[in-house]
Design a protein around this motif. Sequence first.
Motif, PDB file in Angstrom:
ATOM      1  N   TRP A  69       0.840  -1.194   0.000  1.00  0.00           N
ATOM      2  CA  TRP A  69       0.000   0.000   0.000  1.00  0.00           C
ATOM      3  C   TRP A  69       0.881   1.253   0.000  1.00  0.00           C
ATOM      4  O   TRP A  69       0.612   2.212  -0.731  1.00  0.00           O
ATOM      5  N   SER A  70       1.941   1.233   0.781  1.00  0.00           N
ATOM      6  CA  SER A  70       2.820   2.401   0.877  1.00  0.00           C
ATOM      7  C   SER A  70       3.507   2.707  -0.443  1.00  0.00           C
ATOM      8  O   SER A  70       3.812   3.871  -0.739  1.00  0.00           O
ATOM      9  N   LEU A  71       3.742   1.680  -1.245  1.00  0.00           N
ATOM     10  CA  LEU A  71       4.401   1.906  -2.527  1.00  0.00           C
ATOM     11  C   LEU A  71       3.552   2.788  -3.442  1.00  0.00           C
ATOM     12  O   LEU A  71       4.092   3.553  -4.244  1.00  0.00           O
ATOM     13  N   PHE A  72       2.228   2.703  -3.323  1.00  0.00           N
ATOM     14  CA  PHE A  72       1.353   3.560  -4.131  1.00  0.00           C
ATOM     15  C   PHE A  72       1.648   5.038  -3.877  1.00  0.00           C
ATOM     16  O   PHE A  72       1.491   5.874  -4.771  1.00  0.00           O
ATOM     17  N   ARG A  73       2.076   5.354  -2.662  1.00  0.00           N
ATOM     18  CA  ARG A  73       2.339   6.755  -2.316  1.00  0.00           C
ATOM     19  C   ARG A  73       3.530   7.321  -3.079  1.00  0.00           C
ATOM     20  O   ARG A  73       3.689   8.536  -3.178  1.00  0.00           O
ATOM     21  N   PHE A  77       0.569   9.935  -9.428  1.00  0.00           N
ATOM     22  CA  PHE A  77      -0.825   9.633  -9.741  1.00  0.00           C
ATOM     23  C   PHE A  77      -1.039   8.125  -9.862  1.00  0.00           C
ATOM     24  O   PHE A  77      -0.149   7.391 -10.289  1.00  0.00           O
ATOM     25  N   ILE A  78      -2.234   7.715  -9.476  1.00  0.00           N
ATOM     26  CA  ILE A  78      -2.692   6.344  -9.668  1.00  0.00           C
ATOM     27  C   ILE A  78      -3.971   6.410 -10.506  1.00  0.00           C
ATOM     28  O   ILE A  78      -4.853   7.226 -10.237  1.00  0.00           O
ATOM     29  N   ALA A  79      -4.053   5.566 -11.530  1.00  0.00           N
ATOM     30  CA  ALA A  79      -5.296   5.435 -12.307  1.00  0.00           C
ATOM     31  C   ALA A  79      -6.038   4.229 -11.731  1.00  0.00           C
ATOM     32  O   ALA A  79      -5.441   3.174 -11.515  1.00  0.00           O
ATOM     33  N   TRP A  80      -7.307   4.395 -11.446  1.00  0.00           N
ATOM     34  CA  TRP A  80      -8.046   3.277 -10.865  1.00  0.00           C
ATOM     35  C   TRP A  80      -9.441   3.153 -11.469  1.00  0.00           C
ATOM     36  O   TRP A  80     -10.032   4.127 -11.921  1.00  0.00           O
ATOM     37  N   LEU A  81      -9.887   1.911 -11.502  1.00  0.00           N
ATOM     38  CA  LEU A  81     -11.205   1.612 -12.055  1.00  0.00           C
ATOM     39  C   LEU A  81     -12.243   1.744 -10.951  1.00  0.00           C
ATOM     40  O   LEU A  81     -12.132   1.112  -9.901  1.00  0.00           O
ATOM     41  N   ARG A  82     -13.225   2.588 -11.166  1.00  0.00           N
ATOM     42  CA  ARG A  82     -14.283   2.719 -10.172  1.00  0.00           C
ATOM     43  C   ARG A  82     -15.415   1.753 -10.513  1.00  0.00           C
ATOM     44  O   ARG A  82     -15.548   1.285 -11.643  1.00  0.00           O
ATOM     45  N   SER A  83     -16.222   1.459  -9.531  1.00  0.00           N
ATOM     46  CA  SER A  83     -17.366   0.586  -9.741  1.00  0.00           C
ATOM     47  C   SER A  83     -18.539   1.368 -10.320  1.00  0.00           C
ATOM     48  O   SER A  83     -18.656   2.581 -10.109  1.00  0.00           O
ATOM     49  N   CYS A  84     -19.401   0.683 -11.051  1.00  0.00           N
ATOM     50  CA  CYS A  84     -20.630   1.315 -11.545  1.00  0.00           C
ATOM     51  C   CYS A  84     -21.517   1.716 -10.370  1.00  0.00           C
ATOM     52  O   CYS A  84     -22.306   2.653 -10.469  1.00  0.00           O
ATOM     53  N   ASP A  85     -21.368   0.991  -9.272  1.00  0.00           N
ATOM     54  CA  ASP A  85     -22.063   1.324  -8.034  1.00  0.00           C
ATOM     55  C   ASP A  85     -21.171   2.269  -7.245  1.00  0.00           C
ATOM     56  O   ASP A  85     -20.099   1.893  -6.785  1.00  0.00           O
ATOM     57  N   GLU A  86     -21.592   3.494  -7.072  1.00  0.00           N
ATOM     58  CA  GLU A  86     -20.757   4.515  -6.459  1.00  0.00           C
ATOM     59  C   GLU A  86     -20.318   4.168  -5.039  1.00  0.00           C
ATOM     60  O   GLU A  86     -19.307   4.683  -4.554  1.00  0.00           O
ATOM     61  N   ASP A  87     -21.054   3.298  -4.368  1.00  0.00           N
ATOM     62  CA  ASP A  87     -20.725   2.956  -2.987  1.00  0.00           C
ATOM     63  C   ASP A  87     -19.875   1.687  -2.879  1.00  0.00           C
ATOM     64  O   ASP A  87     -19.586   1.224  -1.769  1.00  0.00           O
ATOM     65  N   ALA A  88     -19.464   1.122  -4.019  1.00  0.00           N
ATOM     66  CA  ALA A  88     -18.791  -0.182  -4.000  1.00  0.00           C
ATOM     67  C   ALA A  88     -17.268  -0.097  -4.049  1.00  0.00           C
ATOM     68  O   ALA A  88     -16.599  -1.120  -4.043  1.00  0.00           O
ATOM     69  N   GLY A  89     -16.706   1.093  -4.127  1.00  0.00           N
ATOM     70  CA  GLY A  89     -15.249   1.222  -4.134  1.00  0.00           C
ATOM     71  C   GLY A  89     -14.634   0.932  -5.480  1.00  0.00           C
ATOM     72  O   GLY A  89     -15.130   1.372  -6.523  1.00  0.00           O
ATOM     73  N   LEU A  90     -13.552   0.155  -5.471  1.00  0.00           N
ATOM     74  CA  LEU A  90     -12.843  -0.159  -6.715  1.00  0.00           C
ATOM     75  C   LEU A  90     -13.668  -1.062  -7.611  1.00  0.00           C
ATOM     76  O   LEU A  90     -14.396  -1.948  -7.153  1.00  0.00           O
ATOM     77  N   GLY A  91     -13.525  -0.841  -8.918  1.00  0.00           N
ATOM     78  CA  GLY A  91     -14.267  -1.621  -9.892  1.00  0.00           C
ATOM     79  C   GLY A  91     -13.587  -2.932 -10.232  1.00  0.00           C
ATOM     80  O   GLY A  91     -12.397  -3.123  -9.986  1.00  0.00           O
ATOM     81  N   ALA A 131      -3.510  10.148  -1.977  1.00  0.00           N
ATOM     82  CA  ALA A 131      -4.974  10.198  -1.875  1.00  0.00           C
ATOM     83  C   ALA A 131      -5.591   8.831  -2.162  1.00  0.00           C
ATOM     84  O   ALA A 131      -6.593   8.444  -1.545  1.00  0.00           O
ATOM     85  N   PHE A 132      -4.987   8.088  -3.091  1.00  0.00           N
ATOM     86  CA  PHE A 132      -5.481   6.754  -3.415  1.00  0.00           C
ATOM     87  C   PHE A 132      -5.422   5.855  -2.182  1.00  0.00           C
ATOM     88  O   PHE A 132      -6.376   5.137  -1.862  1.00  0.00           O
ATOM     89  N   VAL A 133      -4.297   5.928  -1.466  1.00  0.00           N
ATOM     90  CA  VAL A 133      -4.133   5.120  -0.260  1.00  0.00           C
ATOM     91  C   VAL A 133      -5.138   5.545   0.809  1.00  0.00           C
ATOM     92  O   VAL A 133      -5.752   4.704   1.482  1.00  0.00           O
TER      93      VAL A 133
END
Length: 377
Positions: A69-73, A77-91, A131-133
């Motif tokens: 997790w710390s390596l992401f810092r 920038f990190i590109a991430w896939l979001r879920s179609c469900d806004e409350d579900a976190g990562l896609g 921010a991603f972390v």
Amino acid sequence: MSKSKLISIDTSIFGDIAKDFFSENELLHLKAKDTVNHLVINGFIPFITFHHILEILQHDDTDTVLNRWSLFREFPFIAWLRSCDEDAGLGSIVDIHKIEVSLTVDGLGGDVDLLAKTVKDTLVCYTKGDAFVELFQEVYMQIRELGVLNQQRSKEIESISHASDKDIDKIKLSTLFDYQLRSPSDMVTSLKCFERNLCESLQKSGDSKLANPEAVAANFTAKVLHGSIDLFRKDISLYEAYILSSGVRIEQVSPNTTIGQLGRLSVYNKQLKDILNAMCIPAHFETKVPYKTQITWAIWEHFDAAMKFEKFAHGSNMQDKHMCVFALFTDIFTVDKRVCEYFRQLTRKNKTLNVALGSVVKLSHYTNLESLNEERS
């Protein structure tokens, strides 16, 4: 300034970078830091999905997980896939399937470029590494600590799939026209033999970390027995009963369809039903989403068929089959030697995907990433 490029880093390679980056060995630390700096300077942005994080979370050692997790810092920038469900976190791959099903229902299925553009425009987000972390570490670590992630389940599925008889998979459905169904008591006896053979296969070629092969074989056989009830219907032929009991419609197959193809169609139909239900689309729309129009399915099916011929089953193959679809949305998709060969086979037989997929790069060590430069895309 280098043009930004999305890169999906193989999770085992990412883990190796994190291990050395936070190592007390100065030489290892500098080697990993040089690789990270190279990626940053040349505009490579790590692309992360639920499947990437799931692989990271499954490591037994908590400190190792936290280092990853710390390596992401360390990335601007990190590109991430979001879920179609806004409350579900990562896609996940399910969200990609939803996009493709939606396009197909609207009469726009089969267009690789449109699928890629729609996913990038609607689901791909960009966030600073820190921010991603902050967004995701706490919630996913809590999920890990609660034991919600069932690592054994993927090992069971892949092991059972791997244990299936490859010769039986090649048999055509037309053989059912001449087959005489045994009595229910005979079938029970036959399934007991099947259970013993399955257990032996799981012990011999299943995932090395599969727990309790005996129980896995027994549970699977019980499900097969339960699903065999409809085979004894008197109102339709055995050919029709076998197809319908697999969750496949008669018009989806022909007498030349093989048992293996029927099995994969069964998986496709189950996934499609779940997606239509989640999207509140009436079930009858499944006829408007034939598997031949689904790009994601073509990729998954290819890797599923290829991985069955490996010597041993690996629970991680389940995630690999899902993650390979993300090569459609990244500029660089890194893989090991084995998966790279499967990609080569896929693009050789599917010219459309050959053009649409990003650059698939085989890595043996993370320092190989330093051969990537701003000229590649």
